[in-house]
Design a protein around this motif. Sequence first.
Motif, PDB file in Angstrom:
ATOM      1  N   TYR A  72       0.826  -1.211   0.000  1.00 15.26           N
ATOM      2  CA  TYR A  72       0.000   0.000   0.000  1.00 15.26           C
ATOM      3  C   TYR A  72       0.864   1.267   0.000  1.00 15.26           C
ATOM      4  O   TYR A  72       0.513   2.267  -0.624  1.00 15.26           O
ATOM      5  CB  TYR A  72      -0.986  -0.001   1.166  1.00 15.26           C
ATOM      6  N   ALA A  73       2.020   1.233   0.681  1.00 13.53           N
ATOM      7  CA  ALA A  73       2.927   2.386   0.669  1.00 13.53           C
ATOM      8  C   ALA A  73       3.483   2.609  -0.731  1.00 13.53           C
ATOM      9  O   ALA A  73       3.568   3.744  -1.212  1.00 13.53           O
ATOM     10  CB  ALA A  73       4.071   2.167   1.664  1.00 13.53           C
ATOM     11  N   PHE A  74       3.847   1.528  -1.396  1.00 11.16           N
ATOM     12  CA  PHE A  74       4.347   1.594  -2.764  1.00 11.16           C
ATOM     13  C   PHE A  74       3.286   2.200  -3.683  1.00 11.16           C
ATOM     14  O   PHE A  74       3.570   3.080  -4.494  1.00 11.16           O
ATOM     15  CB  PHE A  74       4.728   0.175  -3.203  1.00 11.16           C
ATOM     16  N   GLY A  75       2.034   1.743  -3.515  1.00 11.22           N
ATOM     17  CA  GLY A  75       0.930   2.296  -4.293  1.00 11.22           C
ATOM     18  C   GLY A  75       0.684   3.758  -3.991  1.00 11.22           C
ATOM     19  O   GLY A  75       0.336   4.543  -4.877  1.00 11.22           O
ATOM     20  N   ASP A  76       0.865   4.148  -2.746  1.00 10.53           N
ATOM     21  CA  ASP A  76       0.649   5.535  -2.338  1.00 10.53           C
ATOM     22  C   ASP A  76       1.582   6.481  -3.082  1.00 10.53           C
ATOM     23  O   ASP A  76       1.182   7.566  -3.501  1.00 10.53           O
ATOM     24  CB  ASP A  76       0.865   5.658  -0.825  1.00 10.53           C
ATOM     25  N   VAL A  77       2.822   6.066  -3.282  1.00 12.31           N
ATOM     26  CA  VAL A  77       3.814   6.915  -3.943  1.00 12.31           C
ATOM     27  C   VAL A  77       3.675   6.871  -5.468  1.00 12.31           C
ATOM     28  O   VAL A  77       3.810   7.892  -6.139  1.00 12.31           O
ATOM     29  CB  VAL A  77       5.242   6.509  -3.524  1.00 12.31           C
ATOM     30  N   LEU A  78       3.363   5.694  -6.031  1.00 10.41           N
ATOM     31  CA  LEU A  78       3.409   5.517  -7.491  1.00 10.41           C
ATOM     32  C   LEU A  78       2.074   5.682  -8.218  1.00 10.41           C
ATOM     33  O   LEU A  78       2.052   5.673  -9.440  1.00 10.41           O
ATOM     34  CB  LEU A  78       3.966   4.134  -7.823  1.00 10.41           C
ATOM     35  N   CYS A  79       0.971   5.815  -7.483  1.00  6.16           N
ATOM     36  CA  CYS A  79      -0.341   5.822  -8.133  1.00  6.16           C
ATOM     37  C   CYS A  79      -1.249   6.857  -7.468  1.00  6.16           C
ATOM     38  O   CYS A  79      -1.129   7.123  -6.273  1.00  6.16           O
ATOM     39  CB  CYS A  79      -0.969   4.424  -8.006  1.00  6.16           C
ATOM     40  N   HIS A  80      -2.188   7.402  -8.235  1.00  2.00           N
ATOM     41  CA  HIS A  80      -3.148   8.354  -7.672  1.00  2.00           C
ATOM     42  C   HIS A  80      -4.161   7.666  -6.764  1.00  2.00           C
ATOM     43  O   HIS A  80      -4.752   8.301  -5.909  1.00  2.00           O
ATOM     44  CB  HIS A  80      -3.873   9.125  -8.781  1.00  2.00           C
ATOM     45  N   GLN A  81      -4.376   6.393  -6.961  1.00  2.00           N
ATOM     46  CA  GLN A  81      -5.263   5.570  -6.128  1.00  2.00           C
ATOM     47  C   GLN A  81      -6.684   6.128  -6.015  1.00  2.00           C
ATOM     48  O   GLN A  81      -7.337   5.952  -4.979  1.00  2.00           O
ATOM     49  CB  GLN A  81      -4.687   5.371  -4.720  1.00  2.00           C
ATOM     50  N   GLU A  82      -7.173   6.768  -7.059  1.00  4.56           N
ATOM     51  CA  GLU A  82      -8.541   7.301  -6.998  1.00  4.56           C
ATOM     52  C   GLU A  82      -9.526   6.147  -6.833  1.00  4.56           C
ATOM     53  O   GLU A  82      -9.480   5.165  -7.568  1.00  4.56           O
ATOM     54  CB  GLU A  82      -8.866   8.093  -8.263  1.00  4.56           C
ATOM     55  N   GLU A  84     -12.685   5.779  -7.476  1.00  8.44           N
ATOM     56  CA  GLU A  84     -13.563   5.441  -8.607  1.00  8.44           C
ATOM     57  C   GLU A  84     -12.821   4.783  -9.766  1.00  8.44           C
ATOM     58  O   GLU A  84     -13.447   4.256 -10.677  1.00  8.44           O
ATOM     59  CB  GLU A  84     -14.333   6.671  -9.102  1.00  8.44           C
ATOM     60  N   ARG A  85     -11.493   4.772  -9.729  1.00  4.68           N
ATOM     61  CA  ARG A  85     -10.700   4.112 -10.768  1.00  4.68           C
ATOM     62  C   ARG A  85      -9.987   2.868 -10.241  1.00  4.68           C
ATOM     63  O   ARG A  85      -9.092   2.342 -10.883  1.00  4.68           O
ATOM     64  CB  ARG A  85      -9.658   5.088 -11.327  1.00  4.68           C
ATOM     65  N   SER A  86     -10.371   2.433  -9.063  1.00 12.93           N
ATOM     66  CA  SER A  86      -9.726   1.286  -8.417  1.00 12.93           C
ATOM     67  C   SER A  86     -10.736   0.180  -8.161  1.00 12.93           C
ATOM     68  O   SER A  86     -11.911   0.443  -7.928  1.00 12.93           O
ATOM     69  CB  SER A  86      -9.108   1.709  -7.082  1.00 12.93           C
ATOM     70  N   ALA A  98      -6.907   0.558 -11.351  1.00 13.73           N
ATOM     71  CA  ALA A  98      -7.056  -0.556 -12.288  1.00 13.73           C
ATOM     72  C   ALA A  98      -5.965  -0.552 -13.355  1.00 13.73           C
ATOM     73  O   ALA A  98      -5.410  -1.610 -13.701  1.00 13.73           O
ATOM     74  CB  ALA A  98      -8.437  -0.502 -12.944  1.00 13.73           C
ATOM     75  N   ARG A  99      -5.612   0.611 -13.890  1.00 14.02           N
ATOM     76  CA  ARG A  99      -4.594   0.676 -14.940  1.00 14.02           C
ATOM     77  C   ARG A  99      -3.224   0.268 -14.396  1.00 14.02           C
ATOM     78  O   ARG A  99      -2.503  -0.520 -15.002  1.00 14.02           O
ATOM     79  CB  ARG A  99      -4.540   2.075 -15.552  1.00 14.02           C
ATOM     80  N   CYS A 100      -2.869   0.788 -13.233  1.00 16.76           N
ATOM     81  CA  CYS A 100      -1.578   0.416 -12.625  1.00 16.76           C
ATOM     82  C   CYS A 100      -1.555  -1.061 -12.253  1.00 16.76           C
ATOM     83  O   CYS A 100      -0.524  -1.718 -12.377  1.00 16.76           O
ATOM     84  CB  CYS A 100      -1.292   1.284 -11.409  1.00 16.76           C
ATOM     85  N   MET A 101      -2.687  -1.590 -11.787  1.00 17.37           N
ATOM     86  CA  MET A 101      -2.760  -3.028 -11.487  1.00 17.37           C
ATOM     87  C   MET A 101      -2.467  -3.823 -12.752  1.00 17.37           C
ATOM     88  O   MET A 101      -1.713  -4.801 -12.714  1.00 17.37           O
ATOM     89  CB  MET A 101      -4.152  -3.400 -10.963  1.00 17.37           C
ATOM     90  N   GLY A 102      -3.060  -3.394 -13.867  1.00 16.95           N
ATOM     91  CA  GLY A 102      -2.799  -4.072 -15.134  1.00 16.95           C
ATOM     92  C   GLY A 102      -1.331  -4.018 -15.520  1.00 16.95           C
ATOM     93  O   GLY A 102      -0.763  -5.002 -15.991  1.00 16.95           O
ATOM     94  N   ARG A 155      -9.197   0.075 -18.535  1.00 15.88           N
ATOM     95  CA  ARG A 155      -7.985   0.478 -17.819  1.00 15.88           C
ATOM     96  C   ARG A 155      -7.116  -0.740 -17.515  1.00 15.88           C
ATOM     97  O   ARG A 155      -5.901  -0.718 -17.699  1.00 15.88           O
ATOM     98  CB  ARG A 155      -8.333   1.186 -16.518  1.00 15.88           C
ATOM     99  N   LEU A 156      -7.739  -1.801 -17.032  1.00 14.13           N
ATOM    100  CA  LEU A 156      -6.994  -3.019 -16.693  1.00 14.13           C
ATOM    101  C   LEU A 156      -6.355  -3.638 -17.932  1.00 14.13           C
ATOM    102  O   LEU A 156      -5.166  -3.971 -17.927  1.00 14.13           O
ATOM    103  CB  LEU A 156      -7.921  -4.033 -16.010  1.00 14.13           C
TER     104      LEU A 156
END
Length: 182
Positions: A72-82, A84-86, A98-102, A155-156
């Motif tokens: 989650y910390a890694f995601g916090d820095v590298l992704c907007h984590q909105e 409605e897009r997750s 979803a896009r970063c997960m893909g 996105r995925l």
Amino acid sequence: MQKASLMMVRRIVSSNRMVLVLAVVFTFFALLLVFSPLFLQSGSVTDLSGSVGVIDNAWVWNELPFPVSAVYAFGDVLCHQELERSFVLNENQMPFCARCMGIWIGFAVGPVLLCFFRLPVDFRLVGLLILCCIPLGIDGFGQLFGWWASSQASRLVTGLFCGGGLGAILGAVLSLSSEKKS
């Protein structure tokens, strides 16, 4: 039949050690991404919306157990984590949109495919990279300019193509560099 399977595994391991290591590392990370929300109490991570490159949610992931907190910390820095897009699993928001997960799952898929197929390192590699990233660019820019709203599925999938291409290229380059050293 078992002997043929064992021979195939030996060939994969001996010819592509670096690619196999890359595949294992990215697959482990992708599995952590997918399963992290399931390891948490239902509803404990609900809205991580923030900005890329900014630690917005340390107050959330500091309370999580390791290794989930690291993901989650890694995601916090590298992704907007909105939100409605997750994707949401177990009533918990995923660590990346979803896009970063893909992209991260694609990073795992690309090297796994290279364990079975060779990819020549030449000008075609650049073409593959461009070809794999075009859908993501079209979808991202179309949404940015308000031409359409991308779905979670688009996105995925566009992230998977881009990450898969990048992972395959990284694996091919690592494979080439390890072949030159030996």
